[in-house]
Write a protein that holds these residues in place. Structure first.
Motif, PDB file in Angstrom:
ATOM      1  N   ARG A 333       0.830  -1.200   0.000  1.00 36.25           N
ATOM      2  CA  ARG A 333       0.000   0.000   0.000  1.00 36.25           C
ATOM      3  C   ARG A 333       0.870   1.257   0.000  1.00 36.25           C
ATOM      4  NH1 ARG A 333      -4.085   1.822   4.851  1.00 36.25           N
ATOM      5  NH2 ARG A 333      -5.128   3.536   3.742  1.00 36.25           N
ATOM      6  N   TRP A 336       0.914   7.973   2.326  1.00 43.68           N
ATOM      7  CA  TRP A 336       0.110   9.157   2.020  1.00 43.68           C
ATOM      8  C   TRP A 336       0.858  10.088   1.070  1.00 43.68           C
ATOM      9  CZ3 TRP A 336      -4.336  11.380   1.640  1.00 43.68           C
ATOM     10  CH2 TRP A 336      -4.427  12.764   1.581  1.00 43.68           C
ATOM     11  N   ARG A 339       0.647   8.796  -2.339  1.00 40.27           N
ATOM     12  CA  ARG A 339      -0.695   8.889  -2.933  1.00 40.27           C
ATOM     13  C   ARG A 339      -1.022  10.298  -3.417  1.00 40.27           C
ATOM     14  NH1 ARG A 339      -2.122   5.753   1.611  1.00 40.27           N
ATOM     15  NH2 ARG A 339      -3.411   7.406   2.500  1.00 40.27           N
ATOM     16  N   ASP A 351     -10.978  13.917  -4.252  1.00 41.17           N
ATOM     17  CA  ASP A 351     -10.718  12.663  -3.535  1.00 41.17           C
ATOM     18  C   ASP A 351     -11.465  12.640  -2.210  1.00 41.17           C
ATOM     19  OD1 ASP A 351      -9.091  11.766  -5.540  1.00 41.17           O
ATOM     20  OD2 ASP A 351      -7.204  12.190  -4.498  1.00 41.17           O
TER      21      ASP A 351
END
Length: 383
Positions: A333, A336, A339, A351
């Protein structure tokens, strides 16, 4: 003629709550020393003089001090406003300060009208193109095209038309605040993508002798005759490998003959380090970072207790702390920061809409969000 090219001062900016005004004042001291020691004739400042449209009083005083000291060296100065500056406020009393040899260009009506400075070889025309907010410039000039390529292309058409009317052999220098395609950004430039395409091709500047660019914070040579000077200080940890300073250019009888980069001192080096807290606190390899401003990422499987307090015992200038465990089931993953990297402000807002609602925004909502950001940007530019 000797030129010094600098940009992106961002006076009044802080660095993760560290007040940089003292460091910015030290930069001005070094700038003045360099102007004197290098016998600079003209100082070029390619935008983002302040960090925001309404700068703090201390930043205004420092800017005033810098301009007065540049004038006292005997050098001339040509400055433009950037996307962080207020075009209207910086345009105040420019005709009066022109008489002092300080030429600040921040209005659309003077694009294409140069500051002409003579040397032993004849005239040099300096064209200041301030940051062009696309929608403001598009309506002002009655253009049909949208985005930065359209408005900057028109501005350069005005420059080339004026230059064509000048005596043969007139040398030319353009100052512009823009994002040229192929250049390398950092994390500390404000996004300028609202209002259309943000990048412009280098070819938009064809037909002039030299281009002094601002907006991106890392020094870059886009061609032998087009340079970004970068910011004089680091404003994000992504700039940890930047070398800060100014370009010094020599103009000969037919144009630029040399360009050298002169380093400027920085208040403190910056770095990003990562590891488990016990290794960071005890490992000899980390000793060289004790004087740095630091972004620290801890990779411990479990979050340690009071990590920043403990880290600052060894690294007193640690500024930010992130956690990225090196053993967890969701290693795939992204973090932050990964992303949000490269995403615009409207995209981040959309978002959030999708997260809060559990469904993506509609086309109408997307248009509303983008229009709202564009309106805010336009109001800032005209304050």
């Amino acid at each position: 003629m000797r030129l010094l090219h600098t940009s992106d001062w961002h006076l009044g900016r802080s660095f993760h709550r560290e007040n940089l005004l003292g460091a910015q004042a030290a930069f001005v001291d070094h700038l003045i020393e360099t102007i004197r020691s290098e016998r600079i004739d003209v100082v070029l400042v390619a935008g983002d003089l302040y960090d925001r449209a309404l700068p703090p009083v201390e930043a205004v005083r420092l800017f005033d001090d810098a301009l007065g000291r540049i004038r006292d060296t005997g050098a001339r100065a040509v400055l433009i406003s950037g996307n962080h500056d207020s075009m209207v406020r910086l345009g105040y009393a420019t005709d009066l300060i022109d008489a002092a040899g300080i030429h600040l260009r921040s209005s659309l009506d003077r694009v294409g009208t140069p500051v002409v400075i003579e040397d032993d070889h004849g005239p040099v025309a300096f064209y200041g193109i301030p940051y062009l907010e696309p929608e403001i410039a598009r309506h002002y000039w009655g253009l049909t095209g949208r985005g930065h390529p359209a408005v900057l292309g028109h501005a350069m058409d005005l420059v080339r038309a004026d230059l064509a009317r000048r005596p043969a052999g007139t040398r030319s220098v353009v100052l512009a605040h823009a994002f040229v395609s192929g250049a390398e950004p950092s994390d500390s430039e404000r996004d300028i993508s609202v209002g259309g395409a943000s990048h412009v091709p280098l070819s938009v500047f064809d037909g002039v002798g030299h281009v002094a660019l601002g907006h991106l914070h890392g020094r870059q040579a886009m061609s032998p005759t087009a340079h970004y000077s970068g910011s004089p200080l680091a404003y994000s940890f992504s700039e940890e490998h930047h070398v800060k300073g100014y370009w010094i250019l020599d103009l000969g009888a037919s144009g630029p003959v040399s360009a050298e980069f002169a380093e400027a001192p920085v208040p403190r080096p910056i770095a990003r380090i990562r590891g488990r807290i016990d290794d960071l606190l005890g490992g000899a390899a980390w000793e060289r970072y004790t004087g740095h401003w630091l972004q620290i990422t801890l990779t411990d499987p479990l979050r340690p207790q009071l990590p920043m307090d403990r880290l600052r015992e060894r690294f007193p200038h640690a500024l930010t702390l992130d956690f990225d465990p090196d053993h967890r089931p969701d290693d795939h993953r992204p973090t932050w920061s990964q992303r949000v990297a490269g995403r615009s402000e409207p995209d981040l807002a959309l978002d959030f809409v999708g997260w809060a609602r559990g469904a993506p925004a509609t086309d109408a909502e997307r248009g509303l969000v983008r229009s709202a950001f564009e309106d805010v940007r336009t109001r800032e530019a005209t304050r």
